[in-house]
Motif scaffolding. Structure first.
Motif, PDB file in Angstrom:
ATOM      1  N   TRP A 191      -5.548 -14.268   4.464  1.00 44.32           N
ATOM      2  CA  TRP A 191      -5.944 -12.855   4.402  1.00 44.32           C
ATOM      3  C   TRP A 191      -6.520 -12.510   3.027  1.00 44.32           C
ATOM      4  O   TRP A 191      -7.501 -11.745   2.926  1.00 44.32           O
ATOM      5  CB  TRP A 191      -4.750 -11.960   4.711  1.00 44.32           C
ATOM      6  CG  TRP A 191      -4.445 -11.838   6.182  1.00 44.32           C
ATOM      7  CD1 TRP A 191      -3.327 -12.251   6.822  1.00 44.32           C
ATOM      8  CD2 TRP A 191      -5.285 -11.252   7.182  1.00 44.32           C
ATOM      9  NE1 TRP A 191      -3.407 -11.971   8.178  1.00 44.32           N
ATOM     10  CE2 TRP A 191      -4.598 -11.354   8.416  1.00 44.32           C
ATOM     11  CE3 TRP A 191      -6.546 -10.658   7.166  1.00 44.32           C
ATOM     12  CZ2 TRP A 191      -5.135 -10.884   9.617  1.00 44.32           C
ATOM     13  CZ3 TRP A 191      -7.088 -10.186   8.359  1.00 44.32           C
ATOM     14  CH2 TRP A 191      -6.381 -10.303   9.554  1.00 44.32           C
ATOM     15  N   ASN A 192      -5.925 -13.034   1.985  1.00 40.12           N
ATOM     16  CA  ASN A 192      -6.457 -12.777   0.644  1.00 40.12           C
ATOM     17  C   ASN A 192      -7.882 -13.275   0.505  1.00 40.12           C
ATOM     18  O   ASN A 192      -8.764 -12.600  -0.022  1.00 40.12           O
ATOM     19  CB  ASN A 192      -5.577 -13.457  -0.400  1.00 40.12           C
ATOM     20  CG  ASN A 192      -4.559 -12.503  -1.004  1.00 40.12           C
ATOM     21  OD1 ASN A 192      -4.629 -11.312  -0.782  1.00 40.12           O
ATOM     22  ND2 ASN A 192      -3.622 -13.044  -1.743  1.00 40.12           N
ATOM     23  N   ASP A 193      -8.144 -14.502   0.963  1.00 44.43           N
ATOM     24  CA  ASP A 193      -9.467 -15.098   0.816  1.00 44.43           C
ATOM     25  C   ASP A 193     -10.513 -14.366   1.657  1.00 44.43           C
ATOM     26  O   ASP A 193     -11.663 -14.235   1.250  1.00 44.43           O
ATOM     27  CB  ASP A 193      -9.428 -16.575   1.207  1.00 44.43           C
ATOM     28  CG  ASP A 193      -8.660 -17.421   0.201  1.00 44.43           C
ATOM     29  OD1 ASP A 193      -8.223 -16.860  -0.827  1.00 44.43           O
ATOM     30  OD2 ASP A 193      -8.473 -18.626   0.455  1.00 44.43           O
ATOM     31  N   LEU A 194     -10.095 -13.886   2.817  1.00 36.81           N
ATOM     32  CA  LEU A 194     -11.041 -13.175   3.672  1.00 36.81           C
ATOM     33  C   LEU A 194     -11.441 -11.835   3.058  1.00 36.81           C
ATOM     34  O   LEU A 194     -12.608 -11.445   3.102  1.00 36.81           O
ATOM     35  CB  LEU A 194     -10.430 -12.926   5.056  1.00 36.81           C
ATOM     36  CG  LEU A 194     -10.287 -14.138   5.968  1.00 36.81           C
ATOM     37  CD1 LEU A 194      -9.489 -13.764   7.220  1.00 36.81           C
ATOM     38  CD2 LEU A 194     -11.661 -14.679   6.367  1.00 36.81           C
ATOM     39  N   GLY A 195     -10.468 -11.120   2.511  1.00 41.81           N
ATOM     40  CA  GLY A 195     -10.764  -9.804   1.959  1.00 41.81           C
ATOM     41  C   GLY A 195     -11.253  -8.828   3.009  1.00 41.81           C
ATOM     42  O   GLY A 195     -11.961  -7.859   2.701  1.00 41.81           O
ATOM     43  N   MET A 196     -10.913  -9.056   4.276  1.00 39.93           N
ATOM     44  CA  MET A 196     -11.327  -8.202   5.391  1.00 39.93           C
ATOM     45  C   MET A 196     -10.102  -7.521   5.986  1.00 39.93           C
ATOM     46  O   MET A 196      -8.982  -8.018   5.869  1.00 39.93           O
ATOM     47  CB  MET A 196     -12.030  -9.032   6.474  1.00 39.93           C
ATOM     48  CG  MET A 196     -13.296  -9.723   6.004  1.00 39.93           C
ATOM     49  SD  MET A 196     -13.961 -10.905   7.214  1.00 39.93           S
ATOM     50  CE  MET A 196     -14.400  -9.806   8.563  1.00 39.93           C
ATOM     51  N   LYS A 197     -10.316  -6.395   6.623  1.00 33.12           N
ATOM     52  CA  LYS A 197      -9.218  -5.694   7.272  1.00 33.12           C
ATOM     53  C   LYS A 197      -8.745  -6.473   8.498  1.00 33.12           C
ATOM     54  O   LYS A 197      -9.513  -7.215   9.125  1.00 33.12           O
ATOM     55  CB  LYS A 197      -9.649  -4.286   7.697  1.00 33.12           C
ATOM     56  CG  LYS A 197      -9.845  -3.330   6.538  1.00 33.12           C
ATOM     57  CD  LYS A 197     -10.115  -1.921   7.062  1.00 33.12           C
ATOM     58  CE  LYS A 197     -10.216  -0.926   5.907  1.00 33.12           C
ATOM     59  NZ  LYS A 197     -10.428   0.456   6.413  1.00 33.12           N
ATOM     60  N   SER A 198      -7.475  -6.280   8.831  1.00 30.78           N
ATOM     61  CA  SER A 198      -6.929  -6.929  10.020  1.00 30.78           C
ATOM     62  C   SER A 198      -7.505  -6.305  11.280  1.00 30.78           C
ATOM     63  O   SER A 198      -7.659  -5.082  11.368  1.00 30.78           O
ATOM     64  CB  SER A 198      -5.406  -6.793  10.041  1.00 30.78           C
ATOM     65  OG  SER A 198      -4.886  -7.179  11.294  1.00 30.78           O
ATOM     66  N   GLY A 199      -7.801  -7.148  12.256  1.00 33.81           N
ATOM     67  CA  GLY A 199      -8.288  -6.659  13.538  1.00 33.81           C
ATOM     68  C   GLY A 199      -7.192  -6.154  14.447  1.00 33.81           C
ATOM     69  O   GLY A 199      -7.465  -5.744  15.581  1.00 33.81           O
ATOM     70  N   SER A 200      -5.933  -6.201  13.978  1.00 35.87           N
ATOM     71  CA  SER A 200      -4.790  -5.698  14.763  1.00 35.87           C
ATOM     72  C   SER A 200      -4.756  -6.292  16.166  1.00 35.87           C
ATOM     73  O   SER A 200      -4.411  -5.622  17.140  1.00 35.87           O
ATOM     74  CB  SER A 200      -4.831  -4.167  14.851  1.00 35.87           C
ATOM     75  OG  SER A 200      -4.703  -3.583  13.582  1.00 35.87           O
TER      76      SER A 200
END
Length: 807
Positions: free
Chosen positions: A615-624
């Protein structure tokens, strides 16, 4: 005092029931460790057909959740089968490298599905029907293919076929014998079953033998030995099971068809035992749940040094429901020399009854369509009751006599007669629990006594017994509670939270007198949701009350790894996001990237320890993708690119997704926006589906594209985007406030009525305004669940460890 080390190989029903029985007898005696092959806690394998048929979710069939293991001090390793047993050193070795010493070792490795060694059986689309993964494969396949073939006309095959029909697949059943369920039914009952199933849509090929499975990489059909051919996109083999004895054999235990055990479930090796489908007692390996539970009780007595007569075999009987038809069979039900039979055959009512008598004793029975006589007949067989002085009307009453009596058979049953055959619960135990523990519902009886916990076939009798014990008025006036931990309904819990200003799940349980201090998997997530819904500003979320996927912010896979799903608003992405996903996939060796039906990218197969860094590397919001919240807003390309598009579907879809992301809802919510009536975004089967028409938008609500397929209802037609967003907001908030937890919008709309929703949302402007205002308050508290309390890798790791559950 040092505890004895007890290791269980196998996390299935028989092994875990043995552990439950041990905990009843001597809860502090053993240090218990459990290894399971599947990435789930123990679940009811008998109820898999209900999951496939859409009547239950996976959560519904969990028998013991992760908290049960933790609360009882049990170490659980899921997705990690034992691969080696060193019986000399008393050690086991798991696939993932765990080495565990034992004083007592139990094999409960169950059975594997028998796969016919046909040419082509290794092709894609050829599966068994044995576990949750098989159910998921069938459900996913039904979204892309329509022709299914089930090889095997026994119980499991017919249950699979019924589920495939529910998935809107054309379903053919191939059976090598000339009648169905030949192990449980005689020819007359089998013929009646076949007629009933044909009316439901199944097609049968009897006395057929499959020669090979045709196709290139994926199955395309079946070729039979008579030269005929049947097209099929999916082949389900349900031809039987074989005990899983490979590990036992490698360990040097005595095995024949299964692991050989004595009357105390001891194997040929000291301190090693076996129960369930993998055990063979006096030459018999049982495949039904009731004998397996009887074995578990004997082994628990033996391990806890309690006096026991040992296990001496079981009477074979089955009581079940096949595709809505009640069946019962027991003992020797086929005609044989020296036996006579009493028969009732009512083809108009679809009822067939047969009782086989030999040497003045009932030795077998088949009941079809009406199984109310089964407890009494089974009791006669178990006791070996002499019936020489009875006439046939007493042994098998006619339908007219039964109807005129006007009462359930439980009324005349003796206290020691069993109501629940699977779990060995008699009438007297249930009556005592009802009277002594104040039970009012079937769910409470199941919670307290285990009656109805396995196949569920006895629940109508339990309901009758409740009525006979408490009176019809008492039972009818009692509402179904949220779960077995409480007498409060969902609605009453919400009302109490509002009135008393409760703010934490444990506070709710304490103030409202929960029977369990920790609650259960049904009530804890529900209470957590209701608290946040009632007071979004004041009440904080309790991560420990969420399902494991929500706690870990990723979907668990069947091998114990996880799937990460970054959010892509309206299904739109860009090169920067794609590079981040590709880089993370390379860095963490992600085995599969897949574009989903929700227009996002699944990153499948990520190890749990890598989740924070991914998640840190992506830097994108979670798609839930795991959440009870808005999952996705699917869009078509819209007017900017499509020559048929009349509206900006992408723009509206992204606006809706950004507005409603991370708002908690009773169940998952999916939306779609199509720019024209061609409906390329499948708006007609979403919770909220929007379709663009000339100069306006149509809104559809209550759709469901899953197993329980339901087309959305046309709710309204509006001219402006602003009005549309307001209506969706008001509808969503009313659903949030009034639906029961885990109730989809499709079921909610059917329960409260579409006209009622129109009155609330469309015909009451002031009420709509208030609903929108309350929703805005809730929206103001919503943030990305992975980012809301962490700003650095260290804090993310801290949160991960805090909410981590061994899976």
């Amino acid at each position: 005092m040092n505890k004895e080390r007890l290791v269980l190989i196998g996390n299935g029903m028989a092994g875990i029931r043995t552990i439950e029985e041990i905990l009843k007898r001597d809860p502090d005696r053993f240090e218990i460790t459990v290894f399971g092959k599947e990435p789930h806690p123990s679940y009811n394998r008998i109820a898999l057909s209900s999951v496939l048929q859409g009547d239950s979710s996976v959560e519904d069939i969990i028998l013991n959740d992760y908290d049960w293991y933790e609360n009882n001090g049990i170490k659980l390793y899921t997705g990690d089968p034992v691969v080696k047993v060193d019986k000399r050193r008393k050690k086991i070795h798991s696939k993932n490298g765990i080495v565990c010493e034992y004083d007592h070792l139990i094999f409960a490795t169950g059975s594997n599905p028998f796969m016919l060694p046909l040419p082509g059986a290794d092709k894609e689309g050829v599966i068994a029907f044995r576990d949750i993964k098989d159910c998921e494969t069938m459900i996913e396949t039904s979204k892309h293919y329509k022709k299914a073939a089930v090889i095997g006309g026994g119980l499991l095959g017919l249950e699979a076929a019924r589920g495939l029909l529910n998935l809107n697949m054309e379903t053919e059943v191939i059976h090598i014998f000339d009648h169905l369920m030949e192990r449980q039914l005689d020819a007359s009952a089998s013929d009646m079953l076949r007629r009933d199933l044909e009316e439901q849509g199944m097609r049968f090929h009897m006395s057929k033998q499959t020669e090979m499975i045709k196709g290139k990489d994926r199955v395309e059909g079946l070729k039979f030995k008579d030269g005929s051919f049947l097209e099929a996109d999916l082949v389900v083999m349900a031809v039987g099971i074989k005990p899983n004895i490979e590990l036992a054999s490698d360990t040097g235990l005595k095995t024949e068809r299964a692991i050989v055990v004595n009357d105390y479930m001891e194997t040929s090796a000291k301190d090693i035992y076996a129960v369930g489908e993998c055990a063979e007692h006096n030459g018999i390996a049982y495949g039904l749940v009731a004998p397996l539970y009887e074995q578990g009780k004997v082994l628990a007595d033996h391990l806890c040094s309690k006096e026991t007569e040992g296990y001496h075999g079981s009477l074979m009987y089955t009581k079940l429901k096949v595709s809505g038809v009640d069946l019962f069979s027991a003992g020797q039900f086929q005609d044989e020399e020296g036996s006579r039979a009493i028969r009732v055959n009512d083809e108009f009512e679809g009822i067939y009854k047969k009782v086989v008598v030999k040497d003045n004793k009932v030795v077998g029975s088949v009941l079809y369509g009406d199984t109310s006589d089964s407890p009494r007949l089974l009791d006669m067989m178990k006791k070996g009751q002499d019936i020489s002085d009875m006439n046939k009307a007493v042994i098998l009453p006619s339908e007219d006599a039964s109807a005129s009596a006007g009462e359930s058979p439980v009324v005349s049953m003796a206290a020691d007669e069993q109501i629940c055959d699977c779990n060995g619960v008699c009438k007297g135990e249930i009556v005592d629990a009802i009277n002594n523990d104040g039970l009012n519902t079937v769910a409470q009886v199941t919670q307290h006594t285990n009656a109805g916990r396995s196949c569920g076939g006895c629940k109508p009798l339990v309901a009758d017994l409740l009525t006979a014990t408490l009176g019809e008025e008492v039972v009818q006036n009692h509402k179904e509670p949220m779960c077995g931990c409480t007498e409060y309904t969902h609605e009453e819990v919400v009302a109490e939270i509002r009135e008393l200003g409760l703010s934490h799940p444990k506070e709710v349980m304490n103030v409202l007198g929960w029977e369990s201090d920790e609650g259960c998997p049904r009530c804890r997530p529900a209470i957590n949701y209701y608290l946040k819904m009632v007071a979004p500003i004041n009440n904080t979320d309790d991560p420990t009350s969420r399902f494991v996927n929500e706690r870990l912010h990723a979907n668990i896979n069947n091998n114990g790894t996880f799937t990460v799903v970054p959010r892509m608003y309206g299904g739109v992405t860009n090169p920067d996001q794609l590079r981040k996903i590709a880089d993370a996939a390379d860095k963490y060796n992600v085995p599969l990237l897949k574009v989903t039906g929700g227009q996002r990218i699944d990153m499948l197969g990520i190890e749990k320890e890598d989740l924070p860094n991914v998640w840190n590397d992506l830097g994108m919001k979670s798609g839930s993708a795991y959440a009870k919240a808005l999952r996705t807003v699917k869009t078509c390309v819209g007017e900017d690119f499509c020559r048929f598009g009349t509206q900006d579907s992408i723009g509206l879809g992204q606006e809706l997704e950004k507005k409603f992301e991370y708002i908690n809802t009773p169940h998952k919510v999916k939306m779609a926006v199509s720019a024209c009536p061609r409906n390329c975004a499948e708006s007609g089967i979403k919770d909220f589906g929007v379709v663009g028409v000339e100069g306006a938008w149509e809104l559809y609500v209550g759709g469901n594209g899953g197993v329980d397929l339901r087309g959305g209802d046309l709710f309204c037609k509006v001219n402006t985007k602003e009005e549309l967003v307001d209506i969706i907001s008001a509808f969503l908030q009313y659903y949030r406030e009034n639906a029961r937890y885990l109730e989809r919008t499709s079921h909610f709309v059917e329960r409260v009525g579409l006209d009622h929703m129109k009155e609330v949302v469309l015909e009451d402007p002031e009420g709509r305004k208030q609903l929108i205002e309350r929703l805005e308050v809730a929206l103001s508290t919503g943030r990305d669940p992975w980012k809301e309390v962490v700003d650095s890798e260290d804090k993310q790791q801290e949160l991960y460890e805090k909410t981590h559950v061994e899976v």
